[in-house]
Design a protein around this motif. Structure first.
Motif, mmCIF file in Angstrom:
data_model
loop_
_atom_site.group_PDB
_atom_site.id
_atom_site.type_symbol
_atom_site.label_atom_id
_atom_site.label_comp_id
_atom_site.label_asym_id
_atom_site.label_seq_id
_atom_site.Cartn_x
_atom_site.Cartn_y
_atom_site.Cartn_z
ATOM 1 N N ASP A 50 0.868 -1.184 0.000
ATOM 2 C CA ASP A 50 0.000 0.000 0.000
ATOM 3 C C ASP A 50 0.902 1.230 0.000
ATOM 4 O O ASP A 50 1.434 1.625 1.035
ATOM 5 C CB ASP A 50 -0.898 -0.016 1.235
ATOM 6 C CG ASP A 50 -1.771 1.227 1.352
ATOM 7 O OD1 ASP A 50 -1.778 2.042 0.396
ATOM 8 O OD2 ASP A 50 -2.431 1.390 2.403
ATOM 9 N N TYR A 51 1.062 1.846 -1.164
ATOM 10 C CA TYR A 51 1.991 2.972 -1.306
ATOM 11 C C TYR A 51 1.551 4.196 -0.503
ATOM 12 O O TYR A 51 2.381 5.020 -0.131
ATOM 13 C CB TYR A 51 2.147 3.331 -2.787
ATOM 14 C CG TYR A 51 2.863 2.257 -3.582
ATOM 15 C CD1 TYR A 51 4.242 2.283 -3.740
ATOM 16 C CD2 TYR A 51 2.151 1.204 -4.156
ATOM 17 C CE1 TYR A 51 4.900 1.292 -4.459
ATOM 18 C CE2 TYR A 51 2.798 0.201 -4.872
ATOM 19 C CZ TYR A 51 4.171 0.252 -5.016
ATOM 20 O OH TYR A 51 4.827 -0.739 -5.713
ATOM 21 N N ASN A 52 0.259 4.294 -0.215
ATOM 22 C CA ASN A 52 -0.244 5.457 0.525
ATOM 23 C C ASN A 52 0.185 5.470 1.987
ATOM 24 O O ASN A 52 0.097 6.507 2.643
ATOM 25 C CB ASN A 52 -1.776 5.502 0.445
ATOM 26 C CG ASN A 52 -2.278 5.764 -0.953
ATOM 27 O OD1 ASN A 52 -1.678 6.539 -1.698
ATOM 28 N ND2 ASN A 52 -3.368 5.105 -1.336
ATOM 29 N N THR A 53 0.615 4.317 2.497
ATOM 30 C CA THR A 53 0.974 4.242 3.919
ATOM 31 C C THR A 53 2.460 3.951 4.144
ATOM 32 O O THR A 53 2.866 3.575 5.237
ATOM 33 C CB THR A 53 0.133 3.164 4.633
ATOM 34 O OG1 THR A 53 0.308 1.907 3.958
ATOM 35 C CG2 THR A 53 -1.343 3.532 4.639
ATOM 36 N N PHE A 54 3.271 4.122 3.109
ATOM 37 C CA PHE A 54 4.710 3.855 3.263
ATOM 38 C C PHE A 54 5.312 4.676 4.399
ATOM 39 O O PHE A 54 6.136 4.179 5.159
ATOM 40 C CB PHE A 54 5.446 4.173 1.960
ATOM 41 C CG PHE A 54 5.492 3.020 0.986
ATOM 42 C CD1 PHE A 54 4.695 1.913 1.134
ATOM 43 C CD2 PHE A 54 6.356 3.066 -0.093
ATOM 44 C CE1 PHE A 54 4.735 0.856 0.240
ATOM 45 C CE2 PHE A 54 6.413 2.015 -1.011
ATOM 46 C CZ PHE A 54 5.600 0.914 -0.838
ATOM 47 N N TYR A 55 4.920 5.964 4.507
ATOM 48 C CA TYR A 55 5.607 6.877 5.426
ATOM 49 C C TYR A 55 4.668 7.543 6.421
ATOM 50 O O TYR A 55 5.007 8.553 7.030
ATOM 51 C CB TYR A 55 6.351 7.960 4.619
ATOM 52 C CG TYR A 55 7.207 7.383 3.513
ATOM 53 C CD1 TYR A 55 8.285 6.552 3.800
ATOM 54 C CD2 TYR A 55 6.923 7.650 2.179
ATOM 55 C CE1 TYR A 55 9.062 6.009 2.794
ATOM 56 C CE2 TYR A 55 7.699 7.115 1.159
ATOM 57 C CZ TYR A 55 8.766 6.287 1.474
ATOM 58 O OH TYR A 55 9.532 5.750 0.470
ATOM 59 N N THR A 56 3.479 6.971 6.600
ATOM 60 C CA THR A 56 2.539 7.516 7.577
ATOM 61 C C THR A 56 2.916 7.036 8.986
ATOM 62 O O THR A 56 3.656 6.060 9.133
ATOM 63 C CB THR A 56 1.107 7.085 7.229
ATOM 64 O OG1 THR A 56 1.079 5.669 7.030
ATOM 65 C CG2 THR A 56 0.643 7.773 5.957
ATOM 66 N N PRO A 57 2.424 7.687 10.040
ATOM 67 C CA PRO A 57 2.946 7.379 11.376
ATOM 68 C C PRO A 57 2.349 6.173 12.085
ATOM 69 O O PRO A 57 2.889 5.745 13.101
ATOM 70 C CB PRO A 57 2.641 8.664 12.163
ATOM 71 C CG PRO A 57 1.514 9.307 11.450
ATOM 72 C CD PRO A 57 1.650 8.941 10.011
ATOM 73 N N GLY A 58 1.248 5.596 11.609
ATOM 74 C CA GLY A 58 0.560 4.571 12.389
ATOM 75 C C GLY A 58 0.825 3.142 11.967
ATOM 76 O O GLY A 58 1.692 2.845 11.150
ATOM 77 N N GLU A 59 0.006 2.217 12.523
ATOM 78 C CA GLU A 59 0.158 0.791 12.262
ATOM 79 C C GLU A 59 -0.357 0.386 10.887
ATOM 80 O O GLU A 59 0.084 -0.626 10.331
ATOM 81 C CB GLU A 59 -0.576 -0.007 13.345
ATOM 82 C CG GLU A 59 0.026 0.148 14.735
ATOM 83 C CD GLU A 59 -0.676 -0.693 15.777
ATOM 84 O OE1 GLU A 59 -1.580 -1.472 15.390
ATOM 85 O OE2 GLU A 59 -0.335 -0.590 16.965
#
Length: 354
Positions: free
Chosen positions: A335-344
């Motif tokens: 999931d490329y949208n969550t590569f660098y987000t802060p959560g689980e």
């Protein structure tokens, strides 16, 4: 049995298989401190014989991206100890990647009082992610002699901190346009002192850090990642023959240092001549990474051009990657949208096989 699944034993690298989890920035270190969520992430992926962590800064001024971890405070050492304990419990080895971003940074990503630095004041073209959106790279301040000495000392201290945190060794990030590779490129490094000019001088910073860390923690606990001919992060191309000569010289000196491994970030620009020359010049373990499937990795191991093969996004989206390739099961898509987000989400919640 395929070579991928067989133990690998060379020097200090006593691994349960020939597979490496590649370093991948994930931006989950809140306040730049490793945490329990990160420990869970790495433990999930400890099917790899060797895990190399995400890029970790040896000093505050090297924290060029948001929420990347450091290894320069007591809290960071304690945070990383959670990770090493979890990975060792699962029977894998783990090296910490030391990454100083140099000019690939933005001032707003750095702690108060720090500024972006580089071998010279040549600003990178392009933009970088910050907590307030995309911004142009900040103009770096050129390091003076005292600044270079500080960079070297910071890396040595960080390596010692890594061992104190329970790591089996460290990998220096000399690839992908960050500080150590910036020192090698004559278009970025325009210094006129002993760290600039000739190939030998431009290699000096990398070799000085390698040799001093090797003396401090042991050469068998040191690796270096390189990416010859890669132009990412605004690394201008230069004469092919000079690139080749630079890396042949660098690898020959690294071989004399006796370090544990060389980690090559594979890319289409690397010439076959360069591949062959590096293999001839380096006696210890060579890891190849980028774009491999289980089948192409096995072929690389069988023909002897690589000793170990690293996988990045395959591990990112598949905590049980080793089990999946053993059973020839389909892989999860990242999931490329969550590569660098802060959560689980997109970090520790990828599904595993029943």
């Amino acid at each position: 049995m395929k070579k991928l699944f067989m133990p690998y034993n060379k020097g200090a690298l006593q691994l349960k298989n020939h597979v490496v989890m590649a370093p991948m920035t994930r931006s989950r270190a809140i306040n730049n401190v490793p945490n329990a969520m990160m420990a869970a992430y790495y433990k999930q992926r400890s099917g790899a014989g060797l895990i190399i962590t995400e890029g970790t800064s040896p000093s505050p001024e090297g924290l060029g991206y948001p929420r990347i971890p450091g290894i320069f405070t007591d809290a960071q050492v304690e945070g990383w100890r959670q990770v090493t304990n979890a990975v060792h419990e699962a029977g894998s080895k783990i090296f910490l990647q030391l990454m100083h971003t140099g000019r690939i940074a933005h001032n707003s990503n750095l702690p108060e009082g720090c500024q972006v630095v580089g071998l010279s004041d040549v600003k990178a073209a392009g933009e970088i992610y910050t907590e307030t959106g995309m911004h142009e790279y900040s103009a770096p301040s050129a390091l003076n002699a005292e600044g270079i000495a500080r960079i070297v000392a910071d890396h040595i201290k960080a390596a010692g901190n890594a061992i104190a945190a329970g790591f089996d060794g460290i990998e220096l990030h000399g690839a992908h346009g960050y500080l150590l590779e910036q020192s090698l490129n004559p278009h970025i490094n325009n210094r006129t002192d002993i760290y600039g000019g000739s190939i030998e001088n431009r290699s000096r910073l990398v070799l000085e850090i390698v040799q001093k860390i090797a003396s401090s923690i042991g050469a068998d606990k040191v690796g270096l990642r390189i990416s010859p001919f890669l132009t990412s992060n605004d690394m201008p191309a230069y004469d092919e023959a000079e690139v080749h000569q630079t890396y042949v010289y660098l690898v020959g000196e690294l071989n004399r240092s006796g370090i544990a491994y060389l980690h090559i970030s594979n890319n289409p620009g690397i010439t076959e001549k360069n591949h062959r020359s590096i293999r001839r010049a380096f006696d210890n373990t060579i890891i190849y990474c980028n774009g491999f499937t289980a089948e192409t990795a096995e072929a690389k191991l069988q023909d002897g051009t690589a000793d170990l093969v690293a996988f990045g996004r395959s591990f990112l989206a598949n905590p049980d990657f080793m089990r999946r390739i053993e059973k020839n099961a389909p892989l999860n898509e990242p999931d490329y949208n969550t590569f660098y987000t802060p959560g689980e989400q997109g970090y520790t919640d990828y599904p595993v096989l029943d």
